[in-house]
Design a protein around this motif. Sequence first.
Motif, short mmCIF file in Angstrom:
data_model
loop_
_atom_site.label_atom_id
_atom_site.label_comp_id
_atom_site.label_asym_id
_atom_site.label_seq_id
_atom_site.Cartn_x
_atom_site.Cartn_y
_atom_site.Cartn_z
N CYS A 78 -8.03 -1.73 3.18
CA CYS A 78 -7.30 -2.67 2.32
C CYS A 78 -6.86 -3.89 3.13
O CYS A 78 -6.95 -3.91 4.35
CB CYS A 78 -6.10 -1.98 1.68
SG CYS A 78 -4.77 -1.65 2.84
N CYS A 131 -4.11 -3.26 5.85
CA CYS A 131 -4.62 -2.59 7.04
C CYS A 131 -5.48 -3.54 7.87
O CYS A 131 -5.45 -3.52 9.10
CB CYS A 131 -5.41 -1.35 6.66
SG CYS A 131 -4.37 0.03 6.14
N ASN A 146 -5.75 3.47 8.44
CA ASN A 146 -5.89 3.53 6.98
C ASN A 146 -4.50 3.73 6.39
O ASN A 146 -3.52 3.86 7.13
CB ASN A 146 -6.83 4.67 6.58
CG ASN A 146 -6.32 6.02 7.03
OD1 ASN A 146 -5.37 6.56 6.46
ND2 ASN A 146 -6.91 6.57 8.07
N CYS A 147 -4.39 3.75 5.08
CA CYS A 147 -3.10 3.99 4.43
C CYS A 147 -3.35 4.67 3.08
O CYS A 147 -4.48 5.05 2.80
CB CYS A 147 -2.33 2.68 4.27
SG CYS A 147 -2.99 1.58 3.01
N CYS A 173 -6.22 3.03 1.10
CA CYS A 173 -7.58 2.86 1.63
C CYS A 173 -7.94 4.00 2.58
O CYS A 173 -7.09 4.80 2.95
CB CYS A 173 -7.71 1.52 2.35
SG CYS A 173 -6.90 1.44 3.95
N ARG A 193 4.06 2.46 3.17
CA ARG A 193 2.77 2.52 2.48
C ARG A 193 1.89 3.64 3.05
O ARG A 193 0.80 3.90 2.54
CB ARG A 193 2.11 1.16 2.47
CG ARG A 193 1.29 0.75 3.61
CD ARG A 193 0.49 -0.53 3.27
NE ARG A 193 -0.63 -0.57 4.17
CZ ARG A 193 -0.55 -1.05 5.40
NH1 ARG A 193 0.57 -1.57 5.84
NH2 ARG A 193 -1.59 -1.00 6.19
ZN ZN Z 1 -4.82 0.38 3.90
#
Ligand code: ZN
Length: 756
Positions: free
Chosen positions: A108, A111, A129-130, A133, A171
């Motif tokens: 995303c 990120c 990542n988060c 994503c 997040r």
């Molecule tokens: Zn992300």
Amino acid sequence: MRQRCVIAVEGIVQGVGFRPFVHGLAVERNLAGRVWNDTQGVRIELEGESAQIDGFLRELRHRPPPLAQISDLRSEFSKAVGTKSFVIDSSREGERRAPQIAADAATCSECLRELFDPADRRYLYPFLNCTHCGPRMTIVQDVPYDRSKTTMAGFPMCGACRAEYEDPADRRFHAQPTACPECGPRLSIRGSSWEEMDGDPLDRTLRALREGRIVAVKGLGGYHLACDAENEEGVARLRMRKRREAKPFAIMVTDLDVAGALCRLGQVERQSLSSPRRPIMLLKRRDGCRIAPSVAPGQRELGLMLPYTPLHHLLARGFGSPMVMTSGNRSDQPTLADDDEAREELSGVADLFLTHDRPIEIRCDDSVTRITRGVEVPLRRSRGFAPQPLTLPFEAKRPILATGGDLKACFGLVQGRHAFLSHHIGDLAELSTYRDFGKAVAHYQRLFGIEPEIVAHDMHPGYHSTDFAESLDGVGRIAVQHHHAHIAACMADNGVAGPVIGVAFDGTGYGLDGSIWGGEFLVADYSAFERIGYLRPVLLPGGDRAVRQPWRSAAAHLHTASLLEAGEELFAGRVAGAEWRLVAQMLQRKVGCVETSSMGRLFDAVAALLGLADEALFEAQAAMALEAAADERENGSSRIRVIEQNGAILWDARTIIKSVLEDRRHGDATPLIAARFHNSIAEAIVTVCRLARRRHDIGTIALSGGTFQNAMLADRTAERLSEDGFSVLLHRQVPCNDGGLCLGQAAVAAHALTED
Ligand code: ZN
Ligand code: ZN
Ligand code: FE
């Protein structure tokens, strides 16, 4: 006025950052209450001003978190009871046994910003990542979706990652694959015999790419083979090492600007290219683009994709120009995802391996899409799409498994109105692929908690997917005719009930009479079909061999048109004289031939007559060459001949074959003849559909089957039919090729159950 509201949300709402999102939204609007996961999805209790609650609902409906897909949202208002604060109830009790697992999603924007921010603790970290994503489907081993049941289980979180993971406002709250340089996966670089090498893996990779070498790169769903896309020598070497590989290679570029410099992009193309799915998109290449000729020989289109993992972003930016990124395999096999297999299979292909220690649970090829009449349509529905469910137009009374076709294998599991279609699995004739198919079915059954009671499969007794269906005990079986499945897939794809006039054109499908069908006109709904018309069958010499040798199809159509002598001269020098005469004899004596109404073979025949394909190394190669050769400005077509026989409409392709030969004799340019051929097919479809409309009073046409991957044909046919007042259905969510068959089989089976 203060009110209370209880909200139930269904769909892909777990494991996608839904609760922290709801928390933020509630706090912003001064709402009290709580949010938690339950067996149906997510539940929310709100208390506050009714105007604020309305705003909350609007926001949730129209701007949910990027990976969420809300299929149902119900709210119920009541009197306030005096709740003061908003909390996330993170107890995992009562979470559904089978959550809807999200597809893998591209890095995303937040990120990406961190990745290139020198002040961030994840600066240049290739696995960040988060919740919005990163990997999902490719790392999940079991449910409930939790880190311990993913391939991230071997990477215990460090203190800093744990703190983010537990903070409802972060997040990365409950982002199962979250990682950082302290605690997460690491890159390594290995030589062609898998020996570990020193130095920075990324630097070494970039240096090798600049030198024109081939690097196997481990990605999300498997290995890619990468090289400099502007280095003809390097690309040609890759092609040679992949062994007789003739398919176009996909290219990865840094961003939309570079993509736009190589190919023509419209607004829809830009949106699709940069969506979280990040498919390979087939795009018209610009004149003078510097991509090496061996990347996509003879094609007017290029397959482009943007980086979708942090590692890809680092590679693409570091390299600075387009890279070939083709699946890491030898010729037609699926992408390799297992390190040991990759080492074994690719050591003679790659000069270097850029790999890492996060295992891939399920291999998943890149998806391929194209814009047809303004809509993005998948030609291969895989990474980024699977396993997101499609919605059937009606409910299945019992759980169903549909085993699909043999080429471009893909299966579907149905529960209620949800159809979970698998990723692209490959060609089931390969033993290893057939084994993968079985494993993937078991995996999906476990993930979604679906125990099929009915198995739908193709009618072909020789299909491996039929074998698979027959190997299952204690289930009911429903055999669905190949072209009926194509048309039912197109109907389900568009959510229509039918009946429709179905135009099902492809290479091969087992017909009700045991012969090979492929140029079919059906009147169909989900419960039944009638074959109202078809391409007048020809005798095909050598059966399956004709698929690889298009000149055999040319011989077949010339023979039918009593023009076989013309062929001997035409193919002199391209086909050995003795071989041609043998085939001519087979046709005249009707031995070693099979009868077929295949449209794919008609395309092969014309491609061979025009000298565009003497050999087909992969499915549809000749048809693709014919499309690539066609001049889009040409509007001419040949005479169409349609006759009625025993109540069926027979379309006779002899007039088309004759005019191809005549045009050649006149010295007309190949691009003109190729275009006229496309126009003639479109014209023939309109002619037959008009007759069918008069007889059956049906004005909706469903176009399906692999032949409609041909964008020029699909476009022209849809346009001509619309001009004639028909309403036209094209695929939107599943491929028109055999990759979409399972949806049609599932719909037919589900419908049969409603009639019980
Ligand atoms: Zn992300
Ligand atoms: Zn960490
Ligand atoms: Fe087919």
